[in-house]
Design a protein around this motif. Structure first.
Motif, PDB file in Angstrom:
ATOM      1  N   GLY A  96       0.779  -1.226   0.000  1.00 52.01           N
ATOM      2  CA  GLY A  96       0.000   0.000   0.000  1.00 52.01           C
ATOM      3  C   GLY A  96       0.808   1.272   0.000  1.00 52.01           C
ATOM      4  N   ASN A  97       0.306   2.210   0.772  1.00 54.14           N
ATOM      5  CA  ASN A  97       0.866   3.563   0.744  1.00 54.14           C
ATOM      6  C   ASN A  97       2.258   3.650   1.367  1.00 54.14           C
ATOM      7  N   LYS A  98       2.647   2.667   2.156  1.00 60.01           N
ATOM      8  CA  LYS A  98       3.878   2.815   2.937  1.00 60.01           C
ATOM      9  C   LYS A  98       5.119   2.954   2.057  1.00 60.01           C
ATOM     10  N   TRP A  99       5.192   2.151   1.019  1.00 56.06           N
ATOM     11  CA  TRP A  99       6.357   2.218   0.146  1.00 56.06           C
ATOM     12  C   TRP A  99       6.459   3.596  -0.520  1.00 56.06           C
ATOM     13  N   SER A 158       2.333  -0.811  14.155  1.00 49.92           N
ATOM     14  CA  SER A 158       2.558   0.151  13.072  1.00 49.92           C
ATOM     15  C   SER A 158       2.950  -0.532  11.759  1.00 49.92           C
ATOM     16  N   ASN A 159       2.111  -0.355  10.736  1.00 47.26           N
ATOM     17  CA  ASN A 159       2.464  -0.842   9.396  1.00 47.26           C
ATOM     18  C   ASN A 159       3.699  -0.117   8.870  1.00 47.26           C
ATOM     19  N   HIS A 160       3.850   1.125   9.288  1.00 50.81           N
ATOM     20  CA  HIS A 160       5.003   1.919   8.860  1.00 50.81           C
ATOM     21  C   HIS A 160       6.322   1.328   9.370  1.00 50.81           C
ATOM     22  N   ALA A 188      -9.391   8.467   0.543  1.00 54.46           N
ATOM     23  CA  ALA A 188      -8.384   7.592   1.159  1.00 54.46           C
ATOM     24  C   ALA A 188      -8.495   7.672   2.677  1.00 54.46           C
ATOM     25  N   ALA A 189      -8.025   6.619   3.340  1.00 56.08           N
ATOM     26  CA  ALA A 189      -8.012   6.592   4.809  1.00 56.08           C
ATOM     27  C   ALA A 189      -6.824   7.403   5.327  1.00 56.08           C
ATOM     28  N   CYS A 190      -7.011   8.032   6.490  1.00 58.31           N
ATOM     29  CA  CYS A 190      -5.944   8.835   7.086  1.00 58.31           C
ATOM     30  C   CYS A 190      -5.492   8.282   8.425  1.00 58.31           C
ATOM     31  N   GLY A 191      -4.184   8.264   8.615  1.00 62.80           N
ATOM     32  CA  GLY A 191      -3.598   8.096   9.942  1.00 62.80           C
ATOM     33  C   GLY A 191      -2.957   9.436  10.263  1.00 62.80           C
ATOM     34  N   THR A 192      -1.730   9.637   9.750  1.00 61.57           N
ATOM     35  CA  THR A 192      -1.080  10.939   9.896  1.00 61.57           C
ATOM     36  C   THR A 192      -1.579  11.950   8.874  1.00 61.57           C
ATOM     37  N   GLY A 193      -2.189  11.481   7.787  1.00 60.96           N
ATOM     38  CA  GLY A 193      -2.640  12.379   6.720  1.00 60.96           C
ATOM     39  C   GLY A 193      -1.603  12.611   5.626  1.00 60.96           C
ATOM     40  N   THR A 228      -9.697  -6.290   2.879  1.00 57.82           N
ATOM     41  CA  THR A 228      -9.407  -5.013   3.549  1.00 57.82           C
ATOM     42  C   THR A 228      -8.836  -5.293   4.933  1.00 57.82           C
ATOM     43  N   ASP A 229      -8.247  -4.284   5.546  1.00 56.46           N
ATOM     44  CA  ASP A 229      -7.761  -4.427   6.924  1.00 56.46           C
ATOM     45  C   ASP A 229      -8.753  -3.732   7.853  1.00 56.46           C
ATOM     46  N   PHE A 230      -8.807  -4.184   9.103  1.00 54.41           N
ATOM     47  CA  PHE A 230      -9.849  -3.658   9.997  1.00 54.41           C
ATOM     48  C   PHE A 230      -9.527  -2.278  10.564  1.00 54.41           C
ATOM     49  N   VAL A 231      -8.266  -1.833  10.442  1.00 59.73           N
ATOM     50  CA  VAL A 231      -7.898  -0.536  11.028  1.00 59.73           C
ATOM     51  C   VAL A 231      -8.215   0.631  10.078  1.00 59.73           C
ATOM     52  N   TYR A 232      -7.884   0.463   8.822  1.00 68.67           N
ATOM     53  CA  TYR A 232      -8.021   1.584   7.885  1.00 68.67           C
ATOM     54  C   TYR A 232      -9.006   1.339   6.747  1.00 68.67           C
ATOM     55  N   THR A 233      -8.712   0.320   5.921  1.00 64.92           N
ATOM     56  CA  THR A 233      -9.420   0.277   4.640  1.00 64.92           C
ATOM     57  C   THR A 233     -10.850  -0.247   4.745  1.00 64.92           C
TER      58      THR A 233
END
Ligand code: PLP
Length: 296
Positions: A38-41, A67-69, A165-170, A248-253
């Motif tokens: 996902g977005n991490k890369w 943390s996925n990050h 899109a889903a936000c954590g830090t934005g 999907t994942d239960f935290v964000y998507t």
């Protein structure tokens, strides 16, 4: 910079009755890689390039036990030949989360900090070793946003009315906003954190100065709270998988897709509008659910 084991992301049109009323498309970043999904890369890539240019050999970052990050950073560092370490929020747990176990398997050193120390250090790097290259928590920063902007490199944003899109830090949404500067598309960030009131301002802080802030909207959708889930959410995840073949994942998507439906039901998304949903990945997070919760 890192091509093996990486798959191409793609666009998927949604056809089931779940999203009746809108033309929904999903940008499947979740298929990119099973660890750096996902977005991490995208958020990491310019930080890692800068670290290389500065000839830093060790990368340090910050995150919680789930943390996925953190795990994405560990893996990317291993692939690119950096040493890695992370400051983890809170005391060392008796049993390590799957996320932290995986990070350690990729060679990352973990340092546990009390919540107070963590909070202090993540904002003030002065006490940290100057030779280390520091990536802020969640990849939040200008370089993170610039990387996230490249998520839309092969997408003609003018084809859409909304990008969501889903936000954590934005940081990811800041990047999407960068990429949408020259269009009228509205960017909607789904805020899955409870009571994170500065999200809008924090997004604009790391986005380019000339983005269209009028086209940024935040929709608060914690759905019971960050990383909390209900039987209703699990049913939704299984249904979405069955009908559209989207895990999907239960935290964000999962909350992101549910929010899209909710936005339409509340008539915030106009009838027949074209909607691009960013599937930001994060599927490894489901490993912390009890076995057999999900059908995928
Ligand atoms: C980390 C993460 C996010 C949050 O991204 P930000 O750039 O911090 O807003 C969204 N979705 C998934 C799946 C994530 O792992």
């Amino acid at each position: 910079m890192m091509n093996h084991h990486f798959k191409d992301i793609y666009l998927q049109a949604l056809h089931s009755t779940l999203f009746n009323g809108i033309h929904a498309f999903v940008l499947r970043l979740d298929v990119l890689h099973k660890v750096v999904s996902g977005n991490k890369w995208f958020k990491l890539k310019y930080y890692l390039e800068e670290a290389k240019q500065k000839q830093c050999t060790t990368i340090a970052t910050f995150g919680g036990a789930y943390s996925n990050h953190v795990v994405a950073t560990a893996y990317a560092c291993k692939e690119l030949g950096f040493k890695s370490m992370a400051y983890i929020r809170g005391e060392q747990p008796a049993t390590l989360s799957h996320t932290l176990q995986a990070a350690m398997e990729y060679g990352m050193q973990l340092h546990y900090l009390s919540r107070n120390n963590y909070f202090f250090m993540k904002h003030d790097f002065t006490s940290l070793d100057k030779k280390k290259y520091i990536i802020p928590e969640g990849g939040y920063g200008v370089l993170g946003a610039k990387g996230a902007a490249t998520i839309l490199d092969n997408i003609d944003v003018k084809n859409y009315d909304y990008i969501i899109a889903a936000c954590g830090t934005g940081t990811t949404v800041a990047g999407l906003l960068n990429a949408c500067k020259n269009s009228t598309v509205k960017v909607i960030g789904i805020n899955v954190l409870k009571g994170y009131e500065n999200l809008y301002a924090d997004i604009l802080k790391v986005a380019d100065e000339d983005v269209k802030s009028d086209n940024l909207f935040i929709y608060d959708y914690p759905f019971g709270g960050y990383a909390k889930y209900t039987p209703e959410l699990i049913l939704w995840m299984n249904d979405l998988y069955k009908q559209e073949n989207i895990p999907t994942d239960f935290v964000y998507t999962a909350k992101l897709f549910y929010a899209v439906k909710d936005l339409y039901n509340k008539k915030i998304l106009a009838n027949n509008s074209k909607v691009l949903i960013i599937h930001s990945g994060g599927l490894q997070g489901n490993l912390s659910l009890p076995a057999n919760t999900l059908s995928f």
